[in-house]
Write a protein that holds these residues in place. Structure first.
Motif, PDB file in Angstrom:
ATOM      1  N   LYS A  92       0.817  -0.065  -3.053  1.00 28.39           N
ATOM      2  CA  LYS A  92       0.795  -1.532  -3.124  1.00 28.39           C
ATOM      3  C   LYS A  92       0.579  -2.039  -4.547  1.00 28.39           C
ATOM      4  O   LYS A  92       0.632  -3.235  -4.790  1.00 28.39           O
ATOM      5  CB  LYS A  92      -0.286  -2.095  -2.200  1.00 28.39           C
ATOM      6  CG  LYS A  92      -1.709  -1.910  -2.692  1.00 28.39           C
ATOM      7  CD  LYS A  92      -2.695  -2.593  -1.764  1.00 28.39           C
ATOM      8  CE  LYS A  92      -4.120  -2.533  -2.328  1.00 28.39           C
ATOM      9  NZ  LYS A  92      -5.096  -3.192  -1.432  1.00 28.39           N
ATOM     10  N   GLY A  93       0.345  -1.125  -5.500  1.00 29.69           N
ATOM     11  CA  GLY A  93       0.115  -1.520  -6.880  1.00 29.69           C
ATOM     12  C   GLY A  93       1.382  -1.978  -7.575  1.00 29.69           C
ATOM     13  O   GLY A  93       2.490  -1.917  -7.035  1.00 29.69           O
ATOM     14  N   ASN A  94       1.215  -2.424  -8.832  1.00 31.01           N
ATOM     15  CA  ASN A  94       2.343  -2.953  -9.599  1.00 31.01           C
ATOM     16  C   ASN A  94       3.449  -1.926  -9.789  1.00 31.01           C
ATOM     17  O   ASN A  94       4.631  -2.274  -9.873  1.00 31.01           O
ATOM     18  CB  ASN A  94       1.860  -3.461 -10.953  1.00 31.01           C
ATOM     19  CG  ASN A  94       1.010  -4.714 -10.830  1.00 31.01           C
ATOM     20  OD1 ASN A  94       1.135  -5.462  -9.855  1.00 31.01           O
ATOM     21  ND2 ASN A  94       0.133  -4.940 -11.798  1.00 31.01           N
ATOM     22  N   ASP A  95       3.063  -0.654  -9.894  1.00 25.30           N
ATOM     23  CA  ASP A  95       4.052   0.412 -10.067  1.00 25.30           C
ATOM     24  C   ASP A  95       4.269   1.204  -8.785  1.00 25.30           C
ATOM     25  O   ASP A  95       4.707   2.364  -8.825  1.00 25.30           O
ATOM     26  CB  ASP A  95       3.594   1.349 -11.194  1.00 25.30           C
ATOM     27  CG  ASP A  95       3.641   0.689 -12.563  1.00 25.30           C
ATOM     28  OD1 ASP A  95       4.540  -0.143 -12.775  1.00 25.30           O
ATOM     29  OD2 ASP A  95       2.772   0.988 -13.401  1.00 25.30           O
ATOM     30  N   GLY A  96       3.977   0.561  -7.651  1.00 23.99           N
ATOM     31  CA  GLY A  96       4.103   1.245  -6.368  1.00 23.99           C
ATOM     32  C   GLY A  96       5.509   1.716  -6.076  1.00 23.99           C
ATOM     33  O   GLY A  96       5.706   2.817  -5.551  1.00 23.99           O
ATOM     34  N   PHE A  97       6.515   0.901  -6.429  1.00 25.69           N
ATOM     35  CA  PHE A  97       7.902   1.284  -6.164  1.00 25.69           C
ATOM     36  C   PHE A  97       8.282   2.533  -6.945  1.00 25.69           C
ATOM     37  O   PHE A  97       8.883   3.472  -6.406  1.00 25.69           O
ATOM     38  CB  PHE A  97       8.843   0.128  -6.501  1.00 25.69           C
ATOM     39  CG  PHE A  97      10.267   0.545  -6.686  1.00 25.69           C
ATOM     40  CD1 PHE A  97      10.988   1.091  -5.635  1.00 25.69           C
ATOM     41  CD2 PHE A  97      10.885   0.427  -7.930  1.00 25.69           C
ATOM     42  CE1 PHE A  97      12.306   1.503  -5.803  1.00 25.69           C
ATOM     43  CE2 PHE A  97      12.196   0.838  -8.105  1.00 25.69           C
ATOM     44  CZ  PHE A  97      12.912   1.377  -7.045  1.00 25.69           C
ATOM     45  N   VAL A  98       7.927   2.577  -8.231  1.00 24.31           N
ATOM     46  CA  VAL A  98       8.271   3.737  -9.061  1.00 24.31           C
ATOM     47  C   VAL A  98       7.550   4.987  -8.561  1.00 24.31           C
ATOM     48  O   VAL A  98       8.140   6.077  -8.486  1.00 24.31           O
ATOM     49  CB  VAL A  98       7.940   3.459 -10.540  1.00 24.31           C
ATOM     50  CG1 VAL A  98       8.182   4.705 -11.386  1.00 24.31           C
ATOM     51  CG2 VAL A  98       8.776   2.302 -11.066  1.00 24.31           C
ATOM     52  N   ALA A  99       6.271   4.846  -8.227  1.00 24.98           N
ATOM     53  CA  ALA A  99       5.516   5.989  -7.699  1.00 24.98           C
ATOM     54  C   ALA A  99       6.123   6.477  -6.394  1.00 24.98           C
ATOM     55  O   ALA A  99       6.214   7.692  -6.142  1.00 24.98           O
ATOM     56  CB  ALA A  99       4.058   5.596  -7.486  1.00 24.98           C
TER      57      ALA A  99
END
Length: 442
Positions: free
Chosen positions: A325-332
């Motif tokens: 759910k974090g700002n870089d959730g998609f990349v992770a």
């Protein structure tokens, strides 16, 4: 949704000899799975008389011609009650597919739309499977049932209920496209391959899987209540949006390389679902995404893509809720899914996975899991019976298990269809559209 049954038929293959097809370990795992329910939607201004006197007649004829090449779909699946026998698909002369003819006076454009709609109202567009036949030593049940529903002067819906143990989405889509091609132009574009002798590790894995499964009675008819508390919607990623998501991953995580369309679609879906959760504040909780991976060409020796049956394993990606759910959730998420794909496609993974399948899935029990069904490579809307491409495909049995269905979009891109309670759907929609808008500025 009001649907009126006007005719019932049984359709047999135009020809065919007595045939036995063993169910292998790829197939056995689906014996106690919910029946697969799906439908295709075609705009067509057609009266009821033309529908019954011309279109239905042609479809019955072309279906009979198609089934002679796909005998297991008109066969009986034999589930033995004796421990000495193994499940098989058995075709005997006279076996047939149940075909229901119906009409509906509902709004066709509503059914064909992507917008949220009551999930339980769509199940009237798929047929009931014929009753199973029980005896002292076996249970015999059908593999397939079909329903044709006319929306007078609006369109036609072709609905299917089939037993997953007979084949996977790749095989079933090939059957539908073949039927459509024969109906349109009497051209056969696909012939299935039924070879079982060379399937990797089939002997030991099939026996081991049967020993685990034989105490579970097969799923032979729907037993679950309709999902009255859910709405169903389809979300679309265009080719342009997918390319921008790929570029975003490549910029933020060069070590991944340029990810596939499947990876970014699953990653975007997974991260948006996590961001839209309103009842979870446990950032340390591990969440999972599971998806089938076609392994026909990855076995040793490889099987042809026209292999009839099931042939997949599950990829399993894992990340913490806080990361997703974090700002870089998609990349992770993209990195986690890409890594899971690399593991799943190894030929050695097949035996390893099926030898430990029960243990693997027991660890997922009670966890938050995004189950993905279908394939982003399958073009369901490409099945043209002579009325043009379908404008909509729905896989409605996922209402019962909460899975998300992926397939190729009608005009490219990827469609993702699923159902959930209305408040959750509105929350997800907001997040899905918000982050697509942000990424559009790349």
């Amino acid at each position: 949704m009001a649907v009126k049954i006007v005719e019932s038929h049984t359709v047999s293959p135009s020809s065919g000899e007595h045939t036995l097809l063993p169910l292998l370990y790829f197939d056995l795992i689906w014996l106690d799975f919910v029946l697969t329910e799906s439908f295709y939607v075609y705009p067509l201004k057609c009266s009821e008389s033309r529908f019954l006197e011309t279109i239905v007649v042609n479809l019955i004829h072309s279906l009979s011609l198609t089934l002679k090449h796909f005998l297991p779909l008109s066969s009986k699946i034999i589930f033995p009650l004796s421990s000495a026998a193994m499940p098989v698909s058995r075709y005997t002369n006279g076996d047939s597919v149940s075909l229901t003819i119906a009409t509906s006076d509902d709004d066709f454009s509503y059914v064909a739309s992507n917008r949220p709609k009551a999930a339980d109202g769509l199940h009237h567009l798929v047929p009931q499977m014929p009753a199973a036949v029980y005896s002292s030593d076996v249970i015999k049940f059908s593999a397939l049932a079909i329903q044709l529903t006319l929306f007078p002067n609006q369109g036609i819906c072709i609905g299917f209920t089939h037993h997953h143990s007979i084949c996977d989405a790749i095989t079933f889509s090939a059957f539908v496209h073949t039927w459509a091609s024969i109906n349109k132009s009497n051209v056969i574009k696909y012939l299935p391959f039924y070879g079982r002798d060379s399937v990797q590790d089939s002997g030991k894995l099939t026996i081991a899987q049967w020993n685990q499964m034989k105490a579970n009675r097969p799923t032979v008819s729907p037993t679950l209540p309709l999902p009255s508390d859910k709405v169903r919607a389809t979300f679309h990623l265009t080719d342009s949006q997918i390319d921008k998501l790929k570029s975003w991953v490549a910029i933020k995580k060069p070590s991944i390389g340029r990810p596939s369309s499947f990876v970014v679609a699953c990653a975007y879906l997974w991260s948006c679902l996590a961001k839209s959760e309103v009842d979870n504040d446990d950032d340390d909780e591990t969440q999972y995404l599971c998806s089938p991976v076609n392994c026909r060409g990855r076995l040793d020796p490889p099987l042809p893509e026209n292999y009839f049956g099931n042939c997949s394993i599950q990829l399993i990606a894992a990340l913490s809720h806080g990361t997703l759910k974090g700002n870089d959730g998609f990349v992770a998420a993209a990195e986690a899914v890409a890594d899971a794909v690399k593991i799943a496609v190894k030929s050695t993974r097949v035996s390893e996975f099926y030898e430990n399948r029960s243990e693997i899935f027991s660890k997922l029990s009670g966890k938050r899991v995004v189950w993905v069904a279908g394939s982003s490579k399958i073009d369901h809307c490409g099945a043209d019976y002579g009325w043009g491409r379908a404008v909509k495909y729905e896989c409605v049995h996922t209402d019962f298990n909460g899975a998300v269905h992926l397939c190729k979009g009608r005009q490219g891109g990827i469609d993702m269809g699923f159902s959930m309670p209305k408040p959750n759907m509105f929350s997800f929609t907001s997040i899905f559209n918000k982050y697509l808008f942000i990424n559009s500025n790349l």
